[in-house]
Design a protein around this motif. Structure first.
Motif, short mmCIF file in Angstrom:
data_model
loop_
_atom_site.label_atom_id
_atom_site.label_comp_id
_atom_site.label_asym_id
_atom_site.label_seq_id
_atom_site.Cartn_x
_atom_site.Cartn_y
_atom_site.Cartn_z
N CYS A 54 0.72 -1.13 0.09
CA CYS A 54 0.02 -0.10 -0.02
C CYS A 54 1.00 1.17 -0.14
CB CYS A 54 -0.95 0.09 1.23
SG CYS A 54 -1.79 1.33 1.39
N ALA B 4 0.32 4.38 0.89
CA ALA B 4 0.18 5.06 2.03
C ALA B 4 0.75 4.30 3.23
CB ALA B 4 -1.44 5.31 2.30
N CYS B 5 0.93 3.08 3.23
CA CYS B 5 1.50 2.59 4.23
C CYS B 5 2.92 2.34 4.20
CB CYS B 5 0.80 1.16 4.45
SG CYS B 5 -0.76 1.07 5.20
N HIS C 240 -3.79 1.14 8.15
CA HIS C 240 -4.32 0.53 6.94
C HIS C 240 -5.84 0.22 7.30
CE1 HIS C 240 -4.40 -0.69 3.02
NE2 HIS C 240 -5.07 -1.68 3.24
N HIS D 155 -6.66 2.87 0.33
CA HIS D 155 -6.45 3.15 1.87
C HIS D 155 -7.26 4.35 2.46
CE1 HIS D 155 -3.02 3.60 5.16
NE2 HIS D 155 -3.89 4.71 5.32
ZN LIG Z 1 -2.54 1.22 3.58
#
Ligand SMILES: [Zn+2]
Length: 140
Positions: free
Chosen positions: A6, A8-9, A47, A93
């Motif tokens: 991901c 964003a993660c 997440h 996300h």
């Molecule tokens: Zn994420």
């Protein structure tokens, strides 16, 4: 087989240089495209992809942060109306797009996604100025 990472993660998105503030359960960033001045994304720190995956207290905290940042962004950029968008089709996300719609909006009744425009990036000084403008309203 592993799930795709991901963005964003893994810190790939949003860019760290566009960080506005840590809001608690979320972090606010200035969006890459500033055609709609003040466009902000509010990214959940952990997440999750769907609102129903959050416990009620976490979901309540999230929506309080959405409202707080939306007020700051709307005030900072003299919005006539704020748009709130939670999509996740491209980056799965939870992240809210908070988009000020101003009096000079070229298509005030249309969703931003359908308004044809060249994405408007800012230089470092322009980015810093918009971030400062939003921050000045976050604690007001
Ligand atoms: Zn994420």
């Amino acid at each position: 087989m592993t799930a795709p990472a991901c963005p964003a993660c893994t810190g790939q998105w949003p860019p760290a240089g566009q960080r506005i503030a840590d809001c608690g359960a979320t972090v606010a960033y200035l969006h890459d495209d500033q055609f709609f001045a003040g466009w902000t994304v509010l990214v959940l720190k952990r997440h999750a992809t769907e609102l129903w995956q959050l416990a009620p207290a976490e979901r309540a905290a999230l929506i309080e942060e959405v409202a707080r940042v939306a007020r700051a962004v709307g005030t900072a950029f003299d919005a006539v109306k704020l748009n709130y968008e939670l999509l996740g089709n491209q980056i799965a996300h939870i992240h809210w797009h908070l988009i000020p719609r101003r009096a000079d909006d070229p298509a005030p009744t249309a969703p931003v996604w359908t308004v044809a425009h060249a994405p408007r990036g800012l230089d470092a000084a322009g980015t810093a100025a918009r971030i400062a403008r939003i921050r000045s309203h976050l604690d007001a």
